[in-house]
Design a protein around this motif. Structure first.
Motif, PDB file in Angstrom:
ATOM      1  N   THR A  91      -4.326   2.420  -0.457  1.00 14.99           N
ATOM      2  CA  THR A  91      -5.146   1.251  -0.168  1.00 14.99           C
ATOM      3  C   THR A  91      -4.392   0.263   0.712  1.00 14.99           C
ATOM      4  OG1 THR A  91      -4.381   0.111  -2.161  1.00 14.99           O
ATOM      5  CG2 THR A  91      -6.362   1.462  -2.370  1.00 14.99           C
ATOM      6  N   GLN A  92      -5.146  -0.615   1.342  1.00 20.77           N
ATOM      7  CA  GLN A  92      -4.555  -1.677   2.148  1.00 20.77           C
ATOM      8  C   GLN A  92      -5.431  -2.910   2.024  1.00 20.77           C
ATOM      9  OE1 GLN A  92      -4.396  -0.984   6.406  1.00 20.77           O
ATOM     10  NE2 GLN A  92      -2.476  -2.095   6.511  1.00 20.77           N
ATOM     11  N   ARG A  93      -4.789  -4.051   1.822  1.00 20.46           N
ATOM     12  CA  ARG A  93      -5.525  -5.302   1.715  1.00 20.46           C
ATOM     13  C   ARG A  93      -5.679  -5.895   3.111  1.00 20.46           C
ATOM     14  NH1 ARG A  93      -6.971  -7.843  -2.562  1.00 20.46           N
ATOM     15  NH2 ARG A  93      -5.540  -6.733  -3.897  1.00 20.46           N
ATOM     16  N   ALA A 118      -6.911  -8.962   5.918  1.00 23.48           N
ATOM     17  CA  ALA A 118      -6.617 -10.389   6.041  1.00 23.48           C
ATOM     18  C   ALA A 118      -7.566 -11.238   5.199  1.00 23.48           C
ATOM     19  CB  ALA A 118      -6.679 -10.804   7.502  1.00 23.48           C
ATOM     20  N   ASP A 119      -8.806 -10.769   5.023  1.00 17.10           N
ATOM     21  CA  ASP A 119      -9.768 -11.535   4.227  1.00 17.10           C
ATOM     22  C   ASP A 119      -9.666 -11.238   2.728  1.00 17.10           C
ATOM     23  OD1 ASP A 119     -10.887  -9.039   4.055  1.00 17.10           O
ATOM     24  OD2 ASP A 119     -12.796  -9.576   4.965  1.00 17.10           O
ATOM     25  N   GLY A 120      -8.661 -10.451   2.332  1.00 16.91           N
ATOM     26  CA  GLY A 120      -8.413 -10.205   0.910  1.00 16.91           C
ATOM     27  C   GLY A 120      -9.108  -8.993   0.330  1.00 16.91           C
ATOM     28  N   ARG A 121      -9.923  -8.319   1.118  1.00 15.35           N
ATOM     29  CA  ARG A 121     -10.612  -7.129   0.610  1.00 15.35           C
ATOM     30  C   ARG A 121      -9.699  -5.919   0.679  1.00 15.35           C
ATOM     31  NH1 ARG A 121     -16.282  -6.885   3.465  1.00 15.35           N
ATOM     32  NH2 ARG A 121     -15.184  -8.035   5.067  1.00 15.35           N
ATOM     33  N   GLU A 122      -9.840  -5.060  -0.306  1.00 14.77           N
ATOM     34  CA  GLU A 122      -9.032  -3.849  -0.375  1.00 14.77           C
ATOM     35  C   GLU A 122      -9.809  -2.696   0.259  1.00 14.77           C
ATOM     36  OE1 GLU A 122      -5.815  -2.260  -3.358  1.00 14.77           O
ATOM     37  OE2 GLU A 122      -6.011  -4.160  -2.360  1.00 14.77           O
ATOM     38  N   ALA A 123      -9.161  -1.967   1.150  1.00 17.95           N
ATOM     39  CA  ALA A 123      -9.783  -0.818   1.803  1.00 17.95           C
ATOM     40  C   ALA A 123      -9.042   0.450   1.408  1.00 17.95           C
ATOM     41  CB  ALA A 123      -9.736  -0.990   3.314  1.00 17.95           C
ATOM     42  N   VAL A 124      -9.786   1.505   1.137  1.00 13.64           N
ATOM     43  CA  VAL A 124      -9.186   2.803   0.821  1.00 13.64           C
ATOM     44  C   VAL A 124      -8.920   3.523   2.133  1.00 13.64           C
ATOM     45  CG1 VAL A 124      -9.516   5.011  -0.337  1.00 13.64           C
ATOM     46  CG2 VAL A 124     -10.373   2.917  -1.405  1.00 13.64           C
ATOM     47  N   LEU A 125      -7.650   3.863   2.369  1.00 14.12           N
ATOM     48  CA  LEU A 125      -7.264   4.528   3.609  1.00 14.12           C
ATOM     49  C   LEU A 125      -7.257   6.042   3.479  1.00 14.12           C
ATOM     50  CD1 LEU A 125      -4.265   2.265   4.638  1.00 14.12           C
ATOM     51  CD2 LEU A 125      -6.647   2.100   5.367  1.00 14.12           C
TER      52      LEU A 125
END
Length: 161
Positions: free
Chosen positions: A93-95, A97-104
């Motif tokens: 995962t990666q957070r 800039a707006d604080g949302r977590e994305a699954v890579l």
């Protein structure tokens, strides 16, 4: 008048149907995971697992979040723990800039060791299937002095009940 043997068989079939529904309630694909967060080093203690002792129960779904808050990469390695769990998946995962977590990325299959780079995290979705106490949690990254992070104290313990 109905044969008592038939009533017994009909009752058994009805009980099995009800029990079948109860078994489905244990469907791990529908179970909400229990989140356990482990910091792999911090600015204050760069060579430590926090917490150093992890506790799990067999049969429950966990999302083990491995966060590296230090400035160096770290391994999360425990051969005994890895052999005592069923892995559903590992997510990178990666957070934003707006604080949302994305699954890579999502990895499936047997996992023995996870390396997490500074400032990043990984999620290990697992179900413990065998109880035990494992003292082999360690980080095997080698430092300039030739010693591993584990030799500098980055060790831990995992308990499955």
């Amino acid at each position: 008048m109905q044969d008592p043997g038939r009533r017994g068989i009909a009752g058994l079939i009805a009980a099995m149907a009800v029990a079948g529904t109860a078994w489905a309630a244990g469907d791990l694909s529908r179970q909400a995971p229990i989140e356990v967060v482990v910091d792999l080093g911090t600015a204050e203690t760069p060579l430590a697992f926090s917490p150093a002792t992890l506790r799990f129960e067999t049969g429950k779904l966990y999302k083990l979040v491995l966060r590296n808050r230090s400035t160096e990469p770290h391994y999360f390695t425990s051969d005994n723990f890895a052999a005592s769990v069923w892995t559903r998946k590992v997510q990178l995962t990666q957070r934003s800039a707006d604080g949302r977590e994305a699954v890579l990325a999502e990895i499936k299959g047997g996992i023995r060791e996870i390396e997490v780079y500074p400032g990043h995290s990984a999620e290990w979705w697992l179900v413990p299937v065998q109880a035990g106490r494992f003292t082999d949690l360690r980080c095997g990254i080698r430092m300039a002095d030739g010693k591993t992070h584990a030799e500098h104290g980055m060790r831990g313990e995992i308990v499955i009940e």
